[in-house]
Design a protein around this motif. Structure first.
Motif, short mmCIF file in Angstrom:
data_model
loop_
_atom_site.label_atom_id
_atom_site.label_comp_id
_atom_site.label_asym_id
_atom_site.label_seq_id
_atom_site.Cartn_x
_atom_site.Cartn_y
_atom_site.Cartn_z
N LEU A 15 0.83 -1.20 0.00
CA LEU A 15 0.00 0.00 0.00
C LEU A 15 0.87 1.26 0.00
O LEU A 15 0.59 2.21 -0.72
N GLN A 16 1.93 1.24 0.82
CA GLN A 16 2.84 2.39 0.84
C GLN A 16 3.44 2.62 -0.54
O GLN A 16 3.55 3.76 -1.01
N ARG A 17 3.81 1.54 -1.22
CA ARG A 17 4.38 1.67 -2.56
C ARG A 17 3.37 2.32 -3.51
O ARG A 17 3.71 3.20 -4.28
N SER A 18 2.10 1.93 -3.41
CA SER A 18 1.10 2.50 -4.30
C SER A 18 0.79 3.96 -3.93
O SER A 18 0.53 4.77 -4.81
N TRP A 19 0.81 4.29 -2.65
CA TRP A 19 0.49 5.65 -2.22
C TRP A 19 1.66 6.61 -2.34
O TRP A 19 1.47 7.78 -2.68
N TYR A 20 2.86 6.15 -1.98
CA TYR A 20 4.01 7.05 -1.86
C TYR A 20 5.12 6.75 -2.87
O TYR A 20 6.14 7.41 -2.86
N GLY A 21 4.92 5.74 -3.72
CA GLY A 21 5.92 5.42 -4.72
C GLY A 21 6.94 4.39 -4.28
O GLY A 21 7.66 3.84 -5.11
N GLU A 22 7.04 4.14 -3.00
CA GLU A 22 7.96 3.15 -2.44
C GLU A 22 7.58 2.92 -0.98
O GLU A 22 6.88 3.74 -0.39
N PRO A 23 8.04 1.81 -0.39
CA PRO A 23 7.77 1.61 1.04
C PRO A 23 8.41 2.74 1.86
O PRO A 23 9.50 3.22 1.54
N LEU A 24 7.71 3.17 2.89
CA LEU A 24 8.19 4.30 3.68
C LEU A 24 9.51 3.99 4.39
O LEU A 24 10.31 4.90 4.62
N GLY A 25 9.76 2.73 4.74
CA GLY A 25 11.03 2.38 5.35
C GLY A 25 12.19 2.78 4.46
O GLY A 25 13.16 3.39 4.91
N ALA A 26 12.10 2.46 3.17
CA ALA A 26 13.16 2.81 2.22
C ALA A 26 13.26 4.32 2.04
O ALA A 26 14.36 4.89 2.05
N LEU A 27 12.12 4.98 1.91
CA LEU A 27 12.10 6.42 1.73
C LEU A 27 12.71 7.13 2.94
O LEU A 27 13.58 7.99 2.79
N PHE A 28 12.28 6.74 4.15
CA PHE A 28 12.79 7.39 5.35
C PHE A 28 14.27 7.10 5.58
O PHE A 28 15.02 7.98 6.00
N ARG A 29 14.71 5.86 5.30
CA ARG A 29 16.14 5.54 5.46
C ARG A 29 16.98 6.39 4.51
O ARG A 29 18.06 6.86 4.88
N ARG A 30 16.48 6.61 3.28
CA ARG A 30 17.22 7.45 2.34
C ARG A 30 17.30 8.89 2.86
O ARG A 30 18.35 9.52 2.77
N LEU A 31 16.19 9.41 3.38
CA LEU A 31 16.22 10.77 3.93
C LEU A 31 17.20 10.86 5.11
O LEU A 31 17.95 11.84 5.23
N ILE A 32 17.20 9.84 5.95
CA ILE A 32 18.11 9.81 7.10
C ILE A 32 19.56 9.86 6.61
O ILE A 32 20.37 10.65 7.09
#
Length: 182
Positions: A15-32
């Protein structure tokens, strides 16, 4: 973790992938990594509790319920891109993160609530992401597709809009947006 928990986590990540383009774990780790943060600092900038951030990252929770938080995520993604291309220094990034933290959100479509990272007028991609964020904060991708299918026989253009922006990829939505301007 038992099989039911694993299945629920996998579904949340999808669901995260469909809503945000990728799982939030991956997105947040990249931002970190890109912004030199830790989880507690990222949570503070986004306006989330540390446990909520952890639940989103691990897939225990699928959706960011607050649209202002989604906009802060988008602002941080844009900032991380500027840091990566060297157009923003680490010191400037720290200052901008404080501004992002204080932002209350708002719609780029009306020109309110823009953070300093947006510069002037919003980009097409940013407008599209705003539309996607709004639709996805209202309903899950599957529900949006069901609604679009219901509308398709009598309102095919609206059905297409819902599918492209509510459940499609950002690149496809950008192309749709550009194709319908002027």
């Amino acid at each position: 973790m038992d099989a039911a928990q694993q299945e629920a986590t996998a579904r949340a990540r999808e669901l995260q992938r469909s809503w945000y383009g990728e799982p939030l774990g991956a997105l947040f780790r990249r931002l970190i990594d890109d912004l030199g943060l830790n989880q507690a600092r990222l949570a503070a900038v986004l306006g989330l509790s540390a446990p909520m951030l952890s639940q989103l990252m691990s897939g225990q929770r699928a959706k960011i319920g607050n649209p202002a938080v989604v906009q802060r995520v988008q602002a941080l993604q844009e900032l991380a891109g500027h840091v990566a291309d060297g157009s923003v220094s680490a010191g400037e990034a720290t200052d901008r993160m404080e501004e992002i933290k204080k932002s209350q959100g708002g719609s780029v479509l009306t020109g309110t609530g823009q953070t300093p990272t947006t510069g002037g007028a919003p980009t097409v991609r940013r407008v599209v992401r705003e539309i996607q964020s709004l639709l996805r904060s209202v309903a899950a991708a599957g529900d949006i597709i069901d609604a679009a299918d219901s509308l398709a026989p009598t309102h095919p253009e609206l059905a297409e809009f819902l599918k492209v922006y509510g459940a499609g990829r950002t690149a496809d939505a950008v192309a749709h947006y550009e194709g319908h301007q002027g």
